[in-house]
Scaffold this motif. Structure first.
Motif, PDB file in Angstrom:
ATOM      1  N   UNK A 301       0.848  -1.188   0.000  1.00 18.96           N
ATOM      2  CA  UNK A 301       0.000   0.000   0.000  1.00 18.96           C
ATOM      3  C   UNK A 301       0.885   1.240   0.000  1.00 18.96           C
ATOM      4  N   UNK A 302       0.562   2.170  -0.865  1.00 22.26           N
ATOM      5  CA  UNK A 302       1.236   3.468  -0.878  1.00 22.26           C
ATOM      6  C   UNK A 302       0.166   4.546  -0.892  1.00 22.26           C
ATOM      7  N   UNK A 303       0.343   5.585  -0.060  1.00 23.40           N
ATOM      8  CA  UNK A 303      -0.646   6.656   0.004  1.00 23.40           C
ATOM      9  C   UNK A 303      -0.029   7.984  -0.419  1.00 23.40           C
ATOM     10  N   UNK A 304      -0.702   8.659  -1.356  1.00 20.25           N
ATOM     11  CA  UNK A 304      -0.305   9.978  -1.849  1.00 20.25           C
ATOM     12  C   UNK A 304      -1.399  10.963  -1.441  1.00 20.25           C
ATOM     13  N   UNK A 305      -1.037  12.029  -0.748  1.00 16.55           N
ATOM     14  CA  UNK A 305      -2.062  12.931  -0.221  1.00 16.55           C
ATOM     15  C   UNK A 305      -2.662  13.828  -1.302  1.00 16.55           C
ATOM     16  N   UNK A 306      -3.561  14.719  -0.900  1.00 21.44           N
ATOM     17  CA  UNK A 306      -4.293  15.560  -1.863  1.00 21.44           C
ATOM     18  C   UNK A 306      -3.389  16.551  -2.585  1.00 21.44           C
ATOM     19  N   UNK A 307      -2.187  16.769  -2.041  1.00 21.16           N
ATOM     20  CA  UNK A 307      -1.215  17.653  -2.693  1.00 21.16           C
ATOM     21  C   UNK A 307      -0.225  16.884  -3.558  1.00 21.16           C
ATOM     22  N   UNK A 308      -0.540  15.612  -3.824  1.00 22.03           N
ATOM     23  CA  UNK A 308       0.301  14.736  -4.669  1.00 22.03           C
ATOM     24  C   UNK A 308       1.648  14.413  -4.032  1.00 22.03           C
ATOM     25  N   UNK A 327      11.403   8.417  -0.732  1.00 19.22           N
ATOM     26  CA  UNK A 327      10.277   8.924  -1.520  1.00 19.22           C
ATOM     27  C   UNK A 327       9.256   9.636  -0.638  1.00 19.22           C
ATOM     28  N   UNK A 328       9.342   9.433   0.692  1.00 19.82           N
ATOM     29  CA  UNK A 328       8.417  10.112   1.596  1.00 19.82           C
ATOM     30  C   UNK A 328       8.645  11.624   1.500  1.00 19.82           C
ATOM     31  N   UNK A 329       7.571  12.344   1.262  1.00 18.07           N
ATOM     32  CA  UNK A 329       7.659  13.785   1.115  1.00 18.07           C
ATOM     33  C   UNK A 329       7.942  14.227  -0.309  1.00 18.07           C
ATOM     34  N   UNK A 330       8.023  13.266  -1.229  1.00 17.46           N
ATOM     35  CA  UNK A 330       8.348  13.586  -2.620  1.00 17.46           C
ATOM     36  C   UNK A 330       7.060  13.660  -3.445  1.00 17.46           C
ATOM     37  N   UNK A 341       5.117   9.800 -16.574  1.00 20.61           N
ATOM     38  CA  UNK A 341       4.572  10.813 -15.671  1.00 20.61           C
ATOM     39  C   UNK A 341       3.160  11.228 -16.073  1.00 20.61           C
ATOM     40  N   UNK A 342       2.919  11.380 -17.374  1.00 21.50           N
ATOM     41  CA  UNK A 342       1.592  11.829 -17.822  1.00 21.50           C
ATOM     42  C   UNK A 342       0.506  10.817 -17.452  1.00 21.50           C
ATOM     43  N   UNK A 343       0.861   9.526 -17.419  1.00 20.54           N
ATOM     44  CA  UNK A 343      -0.108   8.483 -17.055  1.00 20.54           C
ATOM     45  C   UNK A 343      -0.467   8.620 -15.575  1.00 20.54           C
ATOM     46  N   UNK A 344       0.562   8.797 -14.746  1.00 22.69           N
ATOM     47  CA  UNK A 344       0.347   8.952 -13.305  1.00 22.69           C
ATOM     48  C   UNK A 344      -0.511  10.186 -13.041  1.00 22.69           C
ATOM     49  N   UNK A 345      -0.172  11.278 -13.701  1.00 26.16           N
ATOM     50  CA  UNK A 345      -0.927  12.518 -13.507  1.00 26.16           C
ATOM     51  C   UNK A 345      -2.391  12.357 -13.918  1.00 26.16           C
ATOM     52  N   UNK A 385      -9.028  13.152  -0.172  1.00 31.13           N
ATOM     53  CA  UNK A 385      -7.895  13.210   0.752  1.00 31.13           C
ATOM     54  C   UNK A 385      -6.592  12.755   0.108  1.00 31.13           C
ATOM     55  N   UNK A 386      -6.730  11.925  -0.922  1.00 30.38           N
ATOM     56  CA  UNK A 386      -5.523  11.426  -1.576  1.00 30.38           C
ATOM     57  C   UNK A 386      -5.811  10.183  -2.397  1.00 30.38           C
ATOM     58  N   UNK A 387      -4.735   9.576  -2.888  1.00 31.60           N
ATOM     59  CA  UNK A 387      -4.835   8.348  -3.700  1.00 31.60           C
ATOM     60  C   UNK A 387      -4.075   7.222  -3.011  1.00 31.60           C
ATOM     61  N   UNK A 388      -4.694   6.052  -2.980  1.00 32.53           N
ATOM     62  CA  UNK A 388      -4.057   4.874  -2.403  1.00 32.53           C
ATOM     63  C   UNK A 388      -3.758   3.867  -3.509  1.00 32.53           C
ATOM     64  N   UNK A 389      -2.510   3.446  -3.597  1.00 27.06           N
ATOM     65  CA  UNK A 389      -2.118   2.411  -4.545  1.00 27.06           C
ATOM     66  C   UNK A 389      -2.005   1.080  -3.794  1.00 27.06           C
ATOM     67  N   UNK A 390      -2.645   0.052  -4.313  1.00 25.54           N
ATOM     68  CA  UNK A 390      -2.597  -1.277  -3.704  1.00 25.54           C
ATOM     69  C   UNK A 390      -2.095  -2.271  -4.747  1.00 25.54           C
TER      70      UNK A 390
END
Length: 410
Positions: A301-308, A327-330, A341-345, A385-390
């Motif tokens: 599980x990885x969590x990215x907040x609302x500010x990406x 990668x924390x804080x990145x 990158x464009x796919x992730x965005x 709140x953000x995106x969760x990758x599982x």
């Protein structure tokens, strides 16, 4: 002062013209003399700043990337004078020392094995010679660890020092080299494939690899050495074993030792008392229990907040993707190769806007069949709140059949 500013503006304009010429088909040889005249007396860091400014203006990273080969051609024999060796980098515990040690092994693999075997293949094609070259390129595949440490450990700290364009450009070139190696291995596995095609692709990979070694040691590493602090280098050294090393044994244990100056926790960590319960909709848990439970789950599980911004990831025993703590804080877009990158965005944009609640992917990775899911995380009011990758290896699940209702007797 105004003269310096005008010179910088002029160089910026000419740099853009050179990139345009390269885009329109001009060769490295055709533009390198103009580039050399442009940057005469200019440090590598200022060149990087000019390129970064072009990217901030909206020029695609891929376009700026065209200058990489021009850099290597022009700087040879001169950039060494700009960046003299740093004593601390001569310490075997230093990450740059490790990167350079790997480069020496890569050069040895190229000069003592790959290039001689390519010459032999040019002379007389045979299954035996192809097998030798295939073995060489299997070893060369280890370079992914070298590039992964550079991209996931070194680049985040360079970004913290506002150096963003060079990492983006270099990551793109790294991926091009990865593709060349992968395509060469595929061609070598296909016995009927024409030898000339194999030789051409393998030669391209060898050439690009040699150029990258030069760019790392004469442009990237000096730039990083000028910017990063000793505690930051220590953190890179501590996180390196998780990704691994290319063609060398792990560095001295001192490289990953802890110290009072190298706290490995995220810099923006929120202090939480270990005796304070966290209340949920259905129950309450200690922070220690939450951490252990999440790390016990058979998924990543990885969590990215609302500010990406990447804020969290689990650390289970059988992880699918390497996740260094750096990668924390990145920003999440900086954690992926420029080409994707464009796919992730787009995924994050769709989840954030409410257009989608989840996005799923699945792919084969060796013996694993990996199911990757992205979920929009929203509060009770529906606010994003953000995106969760599982991520999970679902092959064992696919192989389940029949029933197992009770625990079997011991």
């Amino acid at each position: 002062m105004s003269e310096a500013i005008n010179n910088r503006v002029y160089r910026q304009r000419v740099l853009k013209e050179l990139i345009t010429d390269l885009h329109q088909g001009s060769s490295v040889e055709e533009v390198k003399n103009r580039f050399a005249a442009l940057i005469e007396g200019v440090s590598a860091s200022e060149i990087a700043e000019m390129e970064q400014a072009l990217i901030l203006e909206g020029m695609p990273v891929e376009e700026v990337q065209r200058l990489c080969d021009v850099h290597a051609s022009v700087f040879k024999g001169s950039i060494e004078e700009i960046h003299a060796p740093r004593p601390r980098e001569e310490n075997p515990a230093h990450p740059i020392y490790t990167f350079k040690l790997e480069n020496r092994e890569l050069e040895k693999l190229l000069n003592e094995h790959i290039l001689p075997h390519l010459e032999e293949l040019k002379t007389a094609d045979s299954v035996a010679k192809r097998k030798e070259l295939a073995a060489d390129f299997t070893l060369l595949g280890e370079i992914d660890k070298h590039y992964s440490r550079k991209e996931n450990l070194l680049f985040p700290y360079m970004e913290k020092h506002k150096i963003t364009a060079p990492p983006q450009v270099m990551w793109g070139v790294d991926d091009e080299i990865r593709i060349l190696i992968k395509e060469t291995r595929k061609l070598l596995a296909d016995v009927p494939e024409n030898a000339a095609t194999v030789i051409e692709k393998a030669s391209q990979a060898a050439t690009r690899l040699k150029e990258m070694i030069f760019k790392e040691e004469n442009i990237l590493f000096p730039m990083a050495s000028d910017s990063l602090t000793d505690p930051e280098w220590m953190k890179i050294a501590q996180a390196s074993p998780e990704i691994g090393y290319c063609l060398i044994d792990p560095p001295m244990p001192e490289a990953a030792s802890t110290s009072a100056h190298a706290d490995h926790e995220p810099e923006f960590r929120e202090e939480t008392s270990q005796t304070t319960y966290v209340h949920f909709d259905a129950g309450l848990l200690l922070p220690e229990e939450i951490n252990a439970m999440l790390n016990t789950l058979p998924i990543d599980i990885t969590f990215v907040d609302k500010n990406n911004t990447v804020k969290y990831f689990t650390q289970g025993k059988e992880r699918i993707f390497a996740r260094p703590k750096t990668i924390i804080g990145r920003l999440v877009e900086n954690c992926h190769p420029p080409a994707s990158v464009h796919i992730v965005q787009k995924i994050v944009e769709d989840l954030k806007s409410g257009k989608k609640d989840h996005e799923d992917f699945w792919l084969n990775m060796g013996n694993q069949y990996v199911y990757i899911r992205y979920f929009a995380v929203r509060n009770a009011q529906g606010e994003y709140l953000g995106t969760m990758e599982v991520s999970q290896d679902i092959r064992p699940i696919q192989e389940i059949s029949g029933e197992k209702r009770l625990m079997a007797d011991a």
